[in-house]
Design a protein around this motif. Structure first.
Motif, mmCIF file in Angstrom:
data_model
loop_
_atom_site.group_PDB
_atom_site.id
_atom_site.type_symbol
_atom_site.label_atom_id
_atom_site.label_comp_id
_atom_site.label_asym_id
_atom_site.label_seq_id
_atom_site.Cartn_x
_atom_site.Cartn_y
_atom_site.Cartn_z
ATOM 1 N N VAL A 84 10.672 14.106 3.480
ATOM 2 C CA VAL A 84 9.608 15.017 3.056
ATOM 3 C C VAL A 84 8.550 14.348 2.188
ATOM 4 O O VAL A 84 7.512 14.943 1.898
ATOM 5 N N GLY A 85 8.798 13.105 1.769
ATOM 6 C CA GLY A 85 7.824 12.384 0.969
ATOM 7 C C GLY A 85 8.110 10.901 1.016
ATOM 8 O O GLY A 85 9.257 10.488 1.246
ATOM 9 N N ILE A 86 7.065 10.118 0.811
ATOM 10 C CA ILE A 86 7.217 8.671 0.902
ATOM 11 C C ILE A 86 6.157 7.993 0.031
ATOM 12 O O ILE A 86 5.099 8.571 -0.228
ATOM 13 N N GLY A 87 6.454 6.797 -0.403
ATOM 14 C CA GLY A 87 5.493 5.981 -1.124
ATOM 15 C C GLY A 87 5.817 4.518 -0.891
ATOM 16 O O GLY A 87 6.959 4.154 -0.594
ATOM 17 N N PHE A 88 4.821 3.691 -1.046
ATOM 18 C CA PHE A 88 4.939 2.285 -0.703
ATOM 19 C C PHE A 88 4.175 1.487 -1.740
ATOM 20 O O PHE A 88 3.155 1.930 -2.250
ATOM 21 N N ILE A 89 4.691 0.336 -2.082
ATOM 22 C CA ILE A 89 3.963 -0.550 -2.983
ATOM 23 C C ILE A 89 3.970 -1.959 -2.388
ATOM 24 O O ILE A 89 5.016 -2.473 -2.009
ATOM 25 N N GLU A 90 2.795 -2.503 -2.244
ATOM 26 C CA GLU A 90 2.634 -3.870 -1.757
ATOM 27 C C GLU A 90 2.512 -4.768 -2.981
ATOM 28 O O GLU A 90 1.756 -4.462 -3.907
ATOM 29 N N ILE A 91 3.246 -5.858 -2.980
ATOM 30 C CA ILE A 91 3.223 -6.790 -4.106
ATOM 31 C C ILE A 91 2.540 -8.074 -3.651
ATOM 32 O O ILE A 91 2.913 -8.651 -2.631
ATOM 33 N N HIS A 92 1.534 -8.464 -4.383
ATOM 34 C CA HIS A 92 0.860 -9.714 -4.052
ATOM 35 C C HIS A 92 0.512 -10.486 -5.317
ATOM 36 O O HIS A 92 0.446 -9.935 -6.404
ATOM 37 N N ASP A 93 0.362 -11.782 -5.123
ATOM 38 C CA ASP A 93 -0.012 -12.672 -6.218
ATOM 39 C C ASP A 93 -1.498 -12.960 -6.150
ATOM 40 O O ASP A 93 -2.059 -13.138 -5.069
ATOM 41 N N GLN A 94 -2.102 -12.994 -7.292
ATOM 42 C CA GLN A 94 -3.501 -13.373 -7.415
ATOM 43 C C GLN A 94 -3.626 -14.144 -8.720
ATOM 44 O O GLN A 94 -2.683 -14.165 -9.511
ATOM 45 N N PRO A 95 -4.753 -14.792 -8.950
ATOM 46 C CA PRO A 95 -4.894 -15.502 -10.226
ATOM 47 C C PRO A 95 -4.706 -14.538 -11.397
ATOM 48 O O PRO A 95 -5.150 -13.381 -11.348
ATOM 49 N N GLY A 96 -4.038 -15.000 -12.431
ATOM 50 C CA GLY A 96 -3.797 -14.163 -13.596
ATOM 51 C C GLY A 96 -5.061 -13.916 -14.410
ATOM 52 O O GLY A 96 -6.113 -14.510 -14.174
ATOM 53 N N ASN A 97 -4.927 -13.015 -15.368
ATOM 54 C CA ASN A 97 -6.000 -12.729 -16.313
ATOM 55 C C ASN A 97 -5.354 -12.426 -17.659
ATOM 56 O O ASN A 97 -4.138 -12.510 -17.797
ATOM 57 N N PHE A 98 -6.143 -12.042 -18.655
ATOM 58 C CA PHE A 98 -5.567 -11.818 -19.977
ATOM 59 C C PHE A 98 -4.629 -10.617 -20.045
ATOM 60 O O PHE A 98 -3.685 -10.613 -20.820
ATOM 61 N N LYS A 99 -4.857 -9.605 -19.237
ATOM 62 C CA LYS A 99 -3.965 -8.446 -19.236
ATOM 63 C C LYS A 99 -2.745 -8.658 -18.347
ATOM 64 O O LYS A 99 -1.719 -8.024 -18.544
ATOM 65 N N ILE B 96 7.697 15.493 -6.188
ATOM 66 C CA ILE B 96 8.149 14.426 -5.297
ATOM 67 C C ILE B 96 7.299 13.175 -5.477
ATOM 68 O O ILE B 96 7.826 12.066 -5.618
ATOM 69 N N CYS B 97 5.995 13.320 -5.500
ATOM 70 C CA CYS B 97 5.107 12.166 -5.663
ATOM 71 C C CYS B 97 5.394 11.452 -6.974
ATOM 72 O O CYS B 97 5.508 10.225 -7.004
ATOM 73 N N THR B 98 5.530 12.181 -8.050
ATOM 74 C CA THR B 98 5.812 11.575 -9.351
ATOM 75 C C THR B 98 7.136 10.832 -9.335
ATOM 76 O O THR B 98 7.238 9.703 -9.835
ATOM 77 N N ASN B 99 8.170 11.437 -8.750
ATOM 78 C CA ASN B 99 9.467 10.775 -8.680
ATOM 79 C C ASN B 99 9.413 9.499 -7.859
ATOM 80 O O ASN B 99 9.987 8.477 -8.241
ATOM 81 N N ILE B 100 8.726 9.531 -6.739
ATOM 82 C CA ILE B 100 8.600 8.337 -5.905
ATOM 83 C C ILE B 100 7.772 7.283 -6.640
ATOM 84 O O ILE B 100 8.138 6.104 -6.677
#
Length: 163
Positions: free
Chosen positions: A69-84, A107-111
């Motif tokens: 009934v609900g789904i979420g996805f996170i893509e992880i990628h590397d990029q040059p760092g910064n101060f934060k 549901i969205c918050t939990n995912i």
């Protein structure tokens, strides 16, 4: 409504992930041609298989009984760092989708919370997303802020298509 359960996606869930992404995009952009849907599914199957295997993506989903009934996805990628974010590891939250009859149940918050925690276990401390108007309050409530830098895009056109 049956009680909700939450699951981290594994390889056996890839076809479901594809179907939920197609459902999300269809609701957001409208019905597309069968040819476009088939091409998308083919590419999604390949992408999800690779990204789950190499931990460049995480997916969580919610079920009510046997129904996703609900789904979420996170893509992880590397990029040059910064101060934060000195390491440059970035999590791009996407495909947050809940079936309309199950919305307004957290549901969205939990995912979202599960996605962020799972990515943080892999060293990700910075997250971004593109939000629909309906999603803005949810993301703001969960610590996301509107970023002031404008986003620009360019799509290369093939076969004389326009975008």
């Amino acid at each position: 409504m049956e009680s909700l359960t939450y699951h981290k996606a594994i390889a056996a869930d890839i076809e479901m992930m594809c179907e939920m992404r197609v459902a999300f995009l269809t609701e957001y952009l409208g019905k597309q041609s069968e040819e476009a849907e088939n091409l998308l599914r083919e590419n999604l199957l390949s992408y999800f298989k690779t990204s789950l295997e190499n931990n460049s993506a995480i997916c969580w989903y919610a079920k009510s009984g046997n129904e996703v009934v609900g789904i979420g996805f996170i893509e992880i990628h590397d990029q040059p760092g910064n101060f934060k974010n000195p390491t440059g590891k970035m999590g791009h939250v996407m495909n947050m989708y809940t079936l309309s009859s199950f919305r307004k149940n957290g549901i969205c918050t939990n995912i979202l919370n599960r996605l962020v925690a799972s990515a943080n276990e892999l060293g990700v401390i910075a997250f971004e997303l593109h939000a629909s108007a309906e999603g803005l309050p949810i993301y703001a409530k969960n610590g996301f802020h509107i970023h002031t830098e404008p986003t620009m895009r360019k799509y290369l056109v093939t076969n004389n298509e326009s975008r």
